[in-house]
Design a protein around this motif. Structure first.
Motif, PDB file in Angstrom:
ATOM      1  N   THR A  40       0.833  -1.209   0.000  1.00  0.00           N
ATOM      2  CA  THR A  40       0.000   0.000   0.000  1.00  0.00           C
ATOM      3  C   THR A  40       0.866   1.256   0.000  1.00  0.00           C
ATOM      4  O   THR A  40       0.589   2.218  -0.734  1.00  0.00           O
ATOM      5  N   GLU A  41       1.925   1.247   0.802  1.00  0.00           N
ATOM      6  CA  GLU A  41       2.822   2.402   0.834  1.00  0.00           C
ATOM      7  C   GLU A  41       3.528   2.598  -0.501  1.00  0.00           C
ATOM      8  O   GLU A  41       3.681   3.736  -0.973  1.00  0.00           O
ATOM      9  N   VAL A  42       3.949   1.480  -1.121  1.00  0.00           N
ATOM     10  CA  VAL A  42       4.612   1.579  -2.433  1.00  0.00           C
ATOM     11  C   VAL A  42       3.664   2.159  -3.479  1.00  0.00           C
ATOM     12  O   VAL A  42       4.035   3.016  -4.293  1.00  0.00           O
ATOM     13  N   GLU A  43       2.414   1.697  -3.470  1.00  0.00           N
ATOM     14  CA  GLU A  43       1.432   2.214  -4.423  1.00  0.00           C
ATOM     15  C   GLU A  43       1.166   3.697  -4.188  1.00  0.00           C
ATOM     16  O   GLU A  43       1.056   4.490  -5.139  1.00  0.00           O
ATOM     17  N   SER A  44       1.089   4.081  -2.905  1.00  0.00           N
ATOM     18  CA  SER A  44       0.889   5.498  -2.588  1.00  0.00           C
ATOM     19  C   SER A  44       2.061   6.333  -3.063  1.00  0.00           C
ATOM     20  O   SER A  44       1.879   7.415  -3.652  1.00  0.00           O
ATOM     21  N   LEU A  45       3.273   5.834  -2.847  1.00  0.00           N
ATOM     22  CA  LEU A  45       4.456   6.572  -3.308  1.00  0.00           C
ATOM     23  C   LEU A  45       4.505   6.644  -4.826  1.00  0.00           C
ATOM     24  O   LEU A  45       4.889   7.670  -5.395  1.00  0.00           O
ATOM     25  N   ARG A  46       4.093   5.555  -5.504  1.00  0.00           N
ATOM     26  CA  ARG A  46       4.077   5.572  -6.968  1.00  0.00           C
ATOM     27  C   ARG A  46       3.104   6.626  -7.497  1.00  0.00           C
ATOM     28  O   ARG A  46       3.405   7.363  -8.444  1.00  0.00           O
ATOM     29  N   LEU A  47       1.923   6.707  -6.861  1.00  0.00           N
ATOM     30  CA  LEU A  47       0.946   7.718  -7.276  1.00  0.00           C
ATOM     31  C   LEU A  47       1.476   9.125  -7.023  1.00  0.00           C
ATOM     32  O   LEU A  47       1.274  10.033  -7.846  1.00  0.00           O
ATOM     33  N   GLN A  48       2.174   9.310  -5.903  1.00  0.00           N
ATOM     34  CA  GLN A  48       2.753  10.622  -5.615  1.00  0.00           C
ATOM     35  C   GLN A  48       3.814  10.986  -6.642  1.00  0.00           C
ATOM     36  O   GLN A  48       3.891  12.135  -7.101  1.00  0.00           O
ATOM     37  N   VAL A  49       4.643   9.997  -7.030  1.00  0.00           N
ATOM     38  CA  VAL A  49       5.679  10.258  -8.042  1.00  0.00           C
ATOM     39  C   VAL A  49       5.035  10.620  -9.377  1.00  0.00           C
ATOM     40  O   VAL A  49       5.480  11.553 -10.065  1.00  0.00           O
ATOM     41  N   GLU A  50       3.986   9.890  -9.764  1.00  0.00           N
ATOM     42  CA  GLU A  50       3.297  10.215 -11.019  1.00  0.00           C
ATOM     43  C   GLU A  50       2.689  11.612 -10.967  1.00  0.00           C
ATOM     44  O   GLU A  50       2.753  12.367 -11.945  1.00  0.00           O
ATOM     45  N   GLU A  51       2.114  11.951  -9.821  1.00  0.00           N
ATOM     46  CA  GLU A  51       1.527  13.294  -9.686  1.00  0.00           C
ATOM     47  C   GLU A  51       2.603  14.369  -9.787  1.00  0.00           C
ATOM     48  O   GLU A  51       2.424  15.377 -10.486  1.00  0.00           O
ATOM     49  N   ARG A  52       3.723  14.152  -9.077  1.00  0.00           N
ATOM     50  CA  ARG A  52       4.815  15.139  -9.140  1.00  0.00           C
ATOM     51  C   ARG A  52       5.395  15.228 -10.545  1.00  0.00           C
ATOM     52  O   ARG A  52       5.732  16.324 -11.032  1.00  0.00           O
ATOM     53  N   THR A  53       5.489  14.087 -11.219  1.00  0.00           N
ATOM     54  CA  THR A  53       6.004  14.091 -12.594  1.00  0.00           C
ATOM     55  C   THR A  53       5.072  14.884 -13.515  1.00  0.00           C
ATOM     56  O   THR A  53       5.524  15.677 -14.346  1.00  0.00           O
ATOM     57  N   GLY A  54       3.763  14.648 -13.354  1.00  0.00           N
ATOM     58  CA  GLY A  54       2.805  15.421 -14.148  1.00  0.00           C
ATOM     59  C   GLY A  54       2.899  16.906 -13.876  1.00  0.00           C
ATOM     60  O   GLY A  54       2.823  17.722 -14.798  1.00  0.00           O
ATOM     61  N   GLN A  55       3.072  17.267 -12.601  1.00  0.00           N
ATOM     62  CA  GLN A  55       3.221  18.679 -12.264  1.00  0.00           C
ATOM     63  C   GLN A  55       4.470  19.270 -12.901  1.00  0.00           C
ATOM     64  O   GLN A  55       4.435  20.389 -13.430  1.00  0.00           O
ATOM     65  N   CYS A  56       5.577  18.515 -12.874  1.00  0.00           N
ATOM     66  CA  CYS A  56       6.819  19.003 -13.491  1.00  0.00           C
ATOM     67  C   CYS A  56       6.648  19.185 -14.996  1.00  0.00           C
ATOM     68  O   CYS A  56       7.124  20.172 -15.571  1.00  0.00           O
ATOM     69  N   VAL A  57       5.947  18.243 -15.634  1.00  0.00           N
ATOM     70  CA  VAL A  57       5.720  18.357 -17.079  1.00  0.00           C
ATOM     71  C   VAL A  57       4.864  19.584 -17.388  1.00  0.00           C
ATOM     72  O   VAL A  57       5.151  20.347 -18.330  1.00  0.00           O
ATOM     73  N   ARG A  58       3.813  19.788 -16.590  1.00  0.00           N
ATOM     74  CA  ARG A  58       2.956  20.969 -16.820  1.00  0.00           C
ATOM     75  C   ARG A  58       3.719  22.267 -16.572  1.00  0.00           C
ATOM     76  O   ARG A  58       3.566  23.241 -17.333  1.00  0.00           O
ATOM     77  N   ILE A  59       4.538  22.286 -15.536  1.00  0.00           N
ATOM     78  CA  ILE A  59       5.327  23.499 -15.255  1.00  0.00           C
ATOM     79  C   ILE A  59       6.297  23.771 -16.391  1.00  0.00           C
ATOM     80  O   ILE A  59       6.473  24.919 -16.825  1.00  0.00           O
ATOM     81  N   ALA A  60       6.947  22.697 -16.894  1.00  0.00           N
ATOM     82  CA  ALA A  60       7.875  22.878 -18.015  1.00  0.00           C
ATOM     83  C   ALA A  60       7.146  23.392 -19.255  1.00  0.00           C
ATOM     84  O   ALA A  60       7.644  24.273 -19.971  1.00  0.00           O
ATOM     85  N   ALA A  61       5.940  22.844 -19.520  1.00  0.00           N
ATOM     86  CA  ALA A  61       5.169  23.317 -20.684  1.00  0.00           C
ATOM     87  C   ALA A  61       4.734  24.767 -20.496  1.00  0.00           C
ATOM     88  O   ALA A  61       4.805  25.573 -21.438  1.00  0.00           O
ATOM     89  N   ASP A  62       4.290  25.104 -19.298  1.00  0.00           N
ATOM     90  CA  ASP A  62       3.899  26.494 -19.029  1.00  0.00           C
ATOM     91  C   ASP A  62       5.089  27.437 -19.179  1.00  0.00           C
ATOM     92  O   ASP A  62       4.949  28.542 -19.734  1.00  0.00           O
ATOM     93  N   PHE A  63       6.252  27.013 -18.700  1.00  0.00           N
ATOM     94  CA  PHE A  63       7.430  27.866 -18.828  1.00  0.00           C
ATOM     95  C   PHE A  63       7.831  28.030 -20.288  1.00  0.00           C
ATOM     96  O   PHE A  63       8.218  29.130 -20.708  1.00  0.00           O
ATOM     97  N   ASP A  64       7.730  26.939 -21.072  1.00  0.00           N
ATOM     98  CA  ASP A  64       8.068  27.031 -22.490  1.00  0.00           C
ATOM     99  C   ASP A  64       7.108  27.970 -23.205  1.00  0.00           C
ATOM    100  O   ASP A  64       7.529  28.791 -24.035  1.00  0.00           O
ATOM    101  N   ASN A  65       5.819  27.864 -22.880  1.00  0.00           N
ATOM    102  CA  ASN A  65       4.845  28.788 -23.479  1.00  0.00           C
ATOM    103  C   ASN A  65       5.118  30.220 -23.047  1.00  0.00           C
ATOM    104  O   ASN A  65       5.002  31.152 -23.865  1.00  0.00           O
TER     105      ASN A  65
END
Length: 251
Positions: free
Chosen positions: A82-107
Motif C-alpha cells: 500500500t505504501e509503495v502504491e501510494s508513493l508511486r501515485l505521488q511520483v506520477e503526480e509530481r512528474t505530471g506537475q513538473c511536465v505541466r510546469i515545463a510546458a507552461d514555462f516554455d509557453n
C-alpha cells in the motif's frame, strides 16, 4: 591420692573424649546424609512440579506462534504494498506537475520572445516613421531646387550627401521604398487619392506616385499615395436625328 588412683581417673577421661569425637563424626555424617536426602527430595519435587505445570496447550504453542508470525508478515507485506502504491501515485503526480510546469514555462518563454519581437518592431516602425518626412523633404528639394551658381551647386551636393547617407542607413536596417508605378492597385500597399480617366493604362493601374511608400521587410511602414487609372467616359454628343427617333419610338 595414690598414683594408681590418678591413673584410673585419667583413663576414663581419655576414653570419654574419644567417644565424644566418634559421636560428633557420626552426627556430622548423619547430617550430611539428611542434607543429601533433602536435596534429592527437593529436586524430585521440582521435576514433578515442572512436569505437572506443563499444559498440553503449551506443547502446541510453537505452531500457534508460527501462524501468528505468518499473519504478521502478510499484514506487513500488505502495508508495504500500500505504501509503495501510494508513493508511486505521488511520483506520477509530481512528474505530471513538473511536465505541466515545463510546458507552461516554455509557453511563457515563447510568448515573451514574441512580445519582445513585436515591441522591438513597433519601436523601430515608430522611429523610422518619424524620419520618413525628412526623406520626403530631401526628395522634394532635389526635384524642385535647380542650383544656378557654383555655390548653390555645392550646397545642393552637401545636403544630397546627407540624404544619401540617411537612405543607406535605412536600407541597412531593412527599409526599402515601394515601386508602384504601372502596378495594379492594391489597397494593402496603396492609398488612392486620385483617379484619372485614360486610355493609355488599364483600369485600376497606378499611373503616378504622389508620395512614396516604404516597407520594413514585408511590413508596410507607410502606404504610397497614388493616382489610379479610370476608364474613359462616353462624351459623344447626341444628334437631333437620334433624339427624334427615340421620341417617335416612345410615342
Amino acid at each position: 591420692m595414690s598414683e594408681e588412683n590418678q591413673g584410673r581417673e585419667t583413663e576414663p577421661s581419655a576414653n570419654s573424649d574419644a567417644a565424644m569425637d566418634v559421636e560428633r563424626s557420626e552426627s556430622d555424617a548423619n547430617d550430611e546424609a539428611v542434607n543429601l536426602g533433602l536435596e534429592q527430595q527437593s529436586l524430585e519435587v521440582e521435576s514433578s512440579t515442572d512436569a505437572e505445570s506443563l499444559d498440553p496447550t503449551e506443547v502446541a504453542t510453537p505452531s500457534v506462534e508460527t501462524s501468528i508470525d505468518a499473519e504478521a508478515d502478510s499484514e506487513a507485506l500488505t502495508r508495504l504494498a500500500t505504501e509503495v502504491e501510494s508513493l508511486r501515485l505521488q511520483v506520477e503526480e509530481r512528474t505530471g506537475q513538473c511536465v505541466r510546469i515545463a510546458a507552461d514555462f516554455d509557453n511563457f518563454r515563447k510568448r515573451t520572445e514574441r512580445e519582445k519581437s513585436e515591441l522591438e518592431l513597433r519601436v523601430k516602425r515608430d522611429a523610422i516613421g518619424e524620419l520618413l518626412p525628412v526623406i520626403d523633404s530631401f526628395e522634394l528639394a532635389r526635384t524642385q531646387l535647380k542650383p544656378q551658381t557654383e555655390q548653390e551647386v555645392n550646397i545642393h551636393k552637401s545636403y544630397q550627401g546627407v540624404y544619401k547617407q540617411l537612405v543607406d542607413c535605412l536600407k541597412r536596417i531593412g527599409v526599402s521604398p515601394m515601386r508602384v508605378e504601372g502596378q495594379p492597385f492594391d489597397p494593402n500597399f496603396h492609398d488612392a487619392i486620385m483617379r484619372e480617366s485614360t486610355a493609355d493604362h488599364p483600369e485600376g493601374t497606378v499611373i503616378e506616385e504622389l508620395r512614396r511608400g516604404y516597407l520594413l521587410g514585408d511590413i508596410v511602414l507607410r502606404h504610397a499615395m497614388v493616382k489610379v487609372a479610370a476608364p474613359l467616359e462616353n462624351t459623344e454628343p447626341v444628334s437631333e436625328t437620334s433624339i427624334s427617333e427615340v421620341s417617335s419610338e416612345a410615342s
